[in-house]
Design a protein around this motif. Sequence first.
Motif, PDB file in Angstrom:
ATOM      1  N   GLY A   1       0.487 -10.089   7.864  1.00  0.00           N
ATOM      2  CA  GLY A   1      -0.924  -9.715   7.674  1.00  0.00           C
ATOM      3  C   GLY A   1      -1.068  -8.202   7.515  1.00  0.00           C
ATOM      4  O   GLY A   1      -1.809  -7.723   6.651  1.00  0.00           O
ATOM      5  N   LEU A   2      -0.335  -7.471   8.339  1.00  0.00           N
ATOM      6  CA  LEU A   2      -0.392  -6.004   8.271  1.00  0.00           C
ATOM      7  C   LEU A   2       0.190  -5.465   6.962  1.00  0.00           C
ATOM      8  O   LEU A   2      -0.227  -4.421   6.473  1.00  0.00           O
ATOM      9  N   LEU A   3       1.189  -6.184   6.418  1.00  0.00           N
ATOM     10  CA  LEU A   3       1.839  -5.729   5.179  1.00  0.00           C
ATOM     11  C   LEU A   3       1.012  -6.030   3.928  1.00  0.00           C
ATOM     12  O   LEU A   3       1.218  -5.400   2.889  1.00  0.00           O
ATOM     13  N   THR A   4       0.135  -6.992   4.028  1.00  0.00           N
ATOM     14  CA  THR A   4      -0.666  -7.398   2.865  1.00  0.00           C
ATOM     15  C   THR A   4      -1.580  -6.242   2.445  1.00  0.00           C
ATOM     16  O   THR A   4      -2.248  -5.656   3.284  1.00  0.00           O
TER      17      THR A   4
ATOM     18  N   THR B   1       8.392   1.334   7.951  1.00  0.00           N
ATOM     19  CA  THR B   1       7.875  -0.038   7.857  1.00  0.00           C
ATOM     20  C   THR B   1       9.019  -1.049   7.894  1.00  0.00           C
ATOM     21  O   THR B   1       8.892  -2.114   8.519  1.00  0.00           O
TER      22      THR B   1
ATOM     23  N   ASP C   1       0.831  -1.207   0.000  1.00  0.00           N
ATOM     24  CA  ASP C   1       0.000   0.000   0.000  1.00  0.00           C
ATOM     25  C   ASP C   1       0.866   1.257   0.000  1.00  0.00           C
ATOM     26  O   ASP C   1       1.799   1.381   0.813  1.00  0.00           O
TER      27      ASP C   1
ATOM     28  N   THR D   1      10.033  -1.522  11.355  1.00  0.00           N
ATOM     29  CA  THR D   1       9.043  -2.377  12.016  1.00  0.00           C
ATOM     30  C   THR D   1       9.319  -3.852  11.736  1.00  0.00           C
ATOM     31  O   THR D   1       9.294  -4.685  12.646  1.00  0.00           O
TER      32      THR D   1
ATOM     33  N   ARG E   1      -4.377  -3.756   1.575  1.00  0.00           N
ATOM     34  CA  ARG E   1      -5.799  -3.716   1.909  1.00  0.00           C
ATOM     35  C   ARG E   1      -6.517  -2.656   1.089  1.00  0.00           C
ATOM     36  O   ARG E   1      -7.717  -2.694   0.961  1.00  0.00           O
TER      37      ARG E   1
ATOM     38  N   VAL F   1      10.172  -6.533  14.578  1.00  0.00           N
ATOM     39  CA  VAL F   1       9.286  -7.673  14.872  1.00  0.00           C
ATOM     40  C   VAL F   1      10.101  -8.957  15.009  1.00  0.00           C
ATOM     41  O   VAL F   1       9.862  -9.763  15.908  1.00  0.00           O
TER      42      VAL F   1
ATOM     43  N   ASP G   1       3.472 -13.742  11.631  1.00  0.00           N
ATOM     44  CA  ASP G   1       2.201 -13.811  10.900  1.00  0.00           C
ATOM     45  C   ASP G   1       1.494 -12.458  10.959  1.00  0.00           C
ATOM     46  O   ASP G   1       0.927 -12.004   9.969  1.00  0.00           O
ATOM     47  N   GLY G   2       1.531 -11.844  12.149  1.00  0.00           N
ATOM     48  CA  GLY G   2       0.853 -10.564  12.331  1.00  0.00           C
ATOM     49  C   GLY G   2       1.409  -9.476  11.429  1.00  0.00           C
ATOM     50  O   GLY G   2       0.653  -8.746  10.786  1.00  0.00           O
ATOM     51  N   VAL G   3       2.724  -9.362  11.366  1.00  0.00           N
ATOM     52  CA  VAL G   3       3.289  -8.272  10.549  1.00  0.00           C
ATOM     53  C   VAL G   3       3.090  -8.551   9.064  1.00  0.00           C
ATOM     54  O   VAL G   3       2.885  -7.613   8.276  1.00  0.00           O
TER      55      VAL G   3
ATOM     56  N   LEU H   1       2.002   3.515   3.115  1.00  0.00           N
ATOM     57  CA  LEU H   1       3.010   3.098   4.111  1.00  0.00           C
ATOM     58  C   LEU H   1       4.357   3.755   3.835  1.00  0.00           C
ATOM     59  O   LEU H   1       4.800   3.817   2.687  1.00  0.00           O
TER      60      LEU H   1
ATOM     61  N   GLN I   1       3.474 -16.051  15.772  1.00  0.00           N
ATOM     62  CA  GLN I   1       2.334 -15.133  15.730  1.00  0.00           C
ATOM     63  C   GLN I   1       2.770 -13.719  15.342  1.00  0.00           C
ATOM     64  O   GLN I   1       2.101 -13.058  14.548  1.00  0.00           O
ATOM     65  N   ALA I   2       3.875 -13.269  15.923  1.00  0.00           N
ATOM     66  CA  ALA I   2       4.353 -11.910  15.617  1.00  0.00           C
ATOM     67  C   ALA I   2       4.697 -11.770  14.132  1.00  0.00           C
ATOM     68  O   ALA I   2       4.406 -10.744  13.507  1.00  0.00           O
TER      69      ALA I   2
END
Lengths: 189, 189
Positions: A183-186, A150, A142, A153, A188, A157, A179-181, A145, A176-177
């Motif tokens: 997910g946030l980078l994908t 980023t 996106d 980050t 949207r 992470v 996977d989370g980042v 960002l 999890q951390a």
Amino acid sequence: MISVDTSERLIETTRDLLWERGYVGTSPKAIQQRSGIGQGSMYHHFDGKPDLALAAITRTAEELRAQAEAELTGPGTAVERVAAYLRREREVLRGCPVGRLTQDPDVMADPTLRGPVQETFAWIRSRITDVLNEGRERGEVDAVLDPVATAATVVAVLQGGYVLARAAGSVEPFTQAIDGVLGLLTPRA
Amino acid sequence: MISVDTSERLIETTRDLLWERGYVGTSPKAIQQRSGIGQGSMYHHFDGKPDLALAAITRTAEELRAQAEAELTGPGTAVERVAAYLRREREVLRGCPVGRLTQDPDVMADPTLRGPVQETFAWIRSRITDVLNEGRERGEVDAVLDPVATAATVVAVLQGGYVLARAAGSVEPFTQAIDGVLGLLTPRA
């Protein structure tokens, strides 16, 4: 050559001990005991613990950098390349052999020993910034960002994931951390 | 009461030393020297270094938890509350007094000493998961994000931010990592 073998064994033993116990917890005596190399021979090859630690830290940093470079220049979108880097197989519960040195007051207080640690993190942040910039140009990330922030980050992470895993005594929060980042980078938007 | 003062001073000195030099680098002698309290008096109040370290670690963990709870229950959207937690004024270059203990092999190997470290990170991850869940319900956080994984990411960024700052000898990458994750958390959908 026996001489090269001795030097090699001292460096590899020091790398292991630094990873495991840190600089403060790694005594010349422990290096000698674990490597099976005597004090005279050790001081023939290296001036002392700082000199040997520098050789060990420099090698660890070079290896990590070469591995990250291969992952970040691999195939796929920007997010896929960052994922390849973050999801590489790691000994998570051992922590990061470079990152853990930042908790060593004696390493941080010595500009020579801190040098490879500082350079490694500056390099990886810059390299991931490049990947994210490429991704933005191609619409894989996106546009809203900030690539520099980023990238910091992403690197944070990974380092913090090790902390969470060690605290939990489990790889789960690390995974999890990450996977989370991702997910946030994908994208949207 | 002199007795309470002595105990207090021992605990506070141990907290400082653990933060600065870690468990391995904190000797009973260093605690005595810095606190100005003699060996006999120290062993009158505490069984030894592990006992005193447990009191110090427990207090540090309780303080961090109370502070985080206040920030996360404050006013604002989910992202604003996470921002209040992440952007709190910190002594960034000193690192996290709880997180740094995960690099201490002797703390990690002792379930009693590791206990408060493990519980603190489990608690903060769970608390941020709650905040993100509330935010999803209110449309303050994109519904596509997994709250559990994203909470682990938030906590990891903070811990990793300390690592980057110490490596760089500068607060800058810490601030960038925090800005980056808050940018990633801002709704885009």
